[in-house]
Design a protein around this motif. Structure first.
Motif, PDB file in Angstrom:
ATOM      1  N   ASP A  17       0.842  -1.190   0.000  1.00 52.30           N
ATOM      2  CA  ASP A  17       0.000   0.000   0.000  1.00 52.30           C
ATOM      3  C   ASP A  17       0.886   1.252   0.000  1.00 52.30           C
ATOM      4  O   ASP A  17       1.634   1.485   0.947  1.00 52.30           O
ATOM      5  CB  ASP A  17      -0.887  -0.026   1.244  1.00 52.30           C
ATOM      6  N   ASP A  19       0.192   4.223   0.643  1.00 53.28           N
ATOM      7  CA  ASP A  19      -0.075   5.062   1.812  1.00 53.28           C
ATOM      8  C   ASP A  19       0.767   4.611   3.006  1.00 53.28           C
ATOM      9  O   ASP A  19       1.258   5.434   3.779  1.00 53.28           O
ATOM     10  CB  ASP A  19      -1.556   5.033   2.184  1.00 53.28           C
ATOM     11  N   VAL A  20       0.951   3.320   3.148  1.00 48.95           N
ATOM     12  CA  VAL A  20       1.794   2.776   4.227  1.00 48.95           C
ATOM     13  C   VAL A  20       3.267   3.014   3.889  1.00 48.95           C
ATOM     14  O   VAL A  20       4.052   3.438   4.747  1.00 48.95           O
ATOM     15  CB  VAL A  20       1.513   1.278   4.448  1.00 48.95           C
ATOM     16  N   LYS A 156      -4.927  -2.760  -0.236  1.00 45.81           N
ATOM     17  CA  LYS A 156      -4.504  -2.455   1.133  1.00 45.81           C
ATOM     18  C   LYS A 156      -3.922  -3.697   1.790  1.00 45.81           C
ATOM     19  O   LYS A 156      -4.358  -4.816   1.541  1.00 45.81           O
ATOM     20  CB  LYS A 156      -5.690  -1.953   1.963  1.00 45.81           C
ATOM     21  N   GLY A 157      -2.935  -3.486   2.649  1.00 41.66           N
ATOM     22  CA  GLY A 157      -2.367  -4.561   3.455  1.00 41.66           C
ATOM     23  C   GLY A 157      -1.359  -5.412   2.707  1.00 41.66           C
ATOM     24  O   GLY A 157      -1.319  -5.451   1.488  1.00 41.66           O
TER      25      GLY A 157
END
Length: 178
Positions: A17, A19-20, A156-157
């Motif tokens: 991700d 964002d991460v 995500k993840g």
């Protein structure tokens, strides 16, 4: 003892991700991410017998616009890593081959012969080609994995390989400017 080919061929896991990956990153987060200035000479293209054979294959199978996209993806990815992740270590040849081949599944010859997505068909074609022209299995597998996952955007993840993340980010950048 760790297998050195994991890092060399870009199998090191990084967050999938973005964002991460970029959360709180000192040079890539916030409203003014770092933008280094580069010259074309900062991005020499790998040149080996494997690269030359793959490049000839890609230039025969894909439209010029797609080949140009593949080269931009290489430059954008290398620039992104130099600017924001200089500690990342991976084989530039493997990344370049992944860039050259990441859209090979869109070639008429392959897209018209499968019901699979272009990423999966292209990944299989790429892996077979790399092995046929003398690449090693770890290199072929890294490229195959990166191609399969290069359109898994906004997932995500979990993690993705370093080569896969670079290819994914650079592809998004060239396709939509994100």
């Amino acid at each position: 003892m760790a297998d050195p080919d994991i890092a060399f061929y870009g199998f090191t896991p990084v967050p999938r991700d973005p964002d991460v990956l970029f959360d709180g990153h000192p040079t890539a987060s916030g409203d003014r991410p770092k933008q280094d200035h580069f010259k074309v000479t900062d991005f020499p293209l790998p040149d080996s017998p494997v690269v030359r054979q793959v490049k000839a294959f890609v230039e025969k199978e894909l439209a010029e616009q797609t080949v140009n996209h593949s080269h931009r993806v290489y430059v954008y990815g290398v620039a992104l890593v130099k600017t924001h992740f200089p500690e990342w270590s991976y084989d530039l040849e493997t990344y370049y081959l992944a860039c050259l081949l990441h859209d090979i599944g869109t070639a008429d010859r392959f897209l018209s012969t499968t019901k699979m997505s272009f990423e999966f068909k292209g990944a299989i074609v790429a892996r077979d080609l790399i092995l046929k022209v003398g690449g090693v299995e770890d290199q072929a597998d890294s490229i195959c994995d990166a191609i399969i996952r290069h359109q898994d955007i906004f997932v995500k993840g979990g993690n993705i390989t370093m080569i896969g993340q670079i290819l994914q980010l650079a592809t998004i950048l060239d396709n939509v400017g994100m």
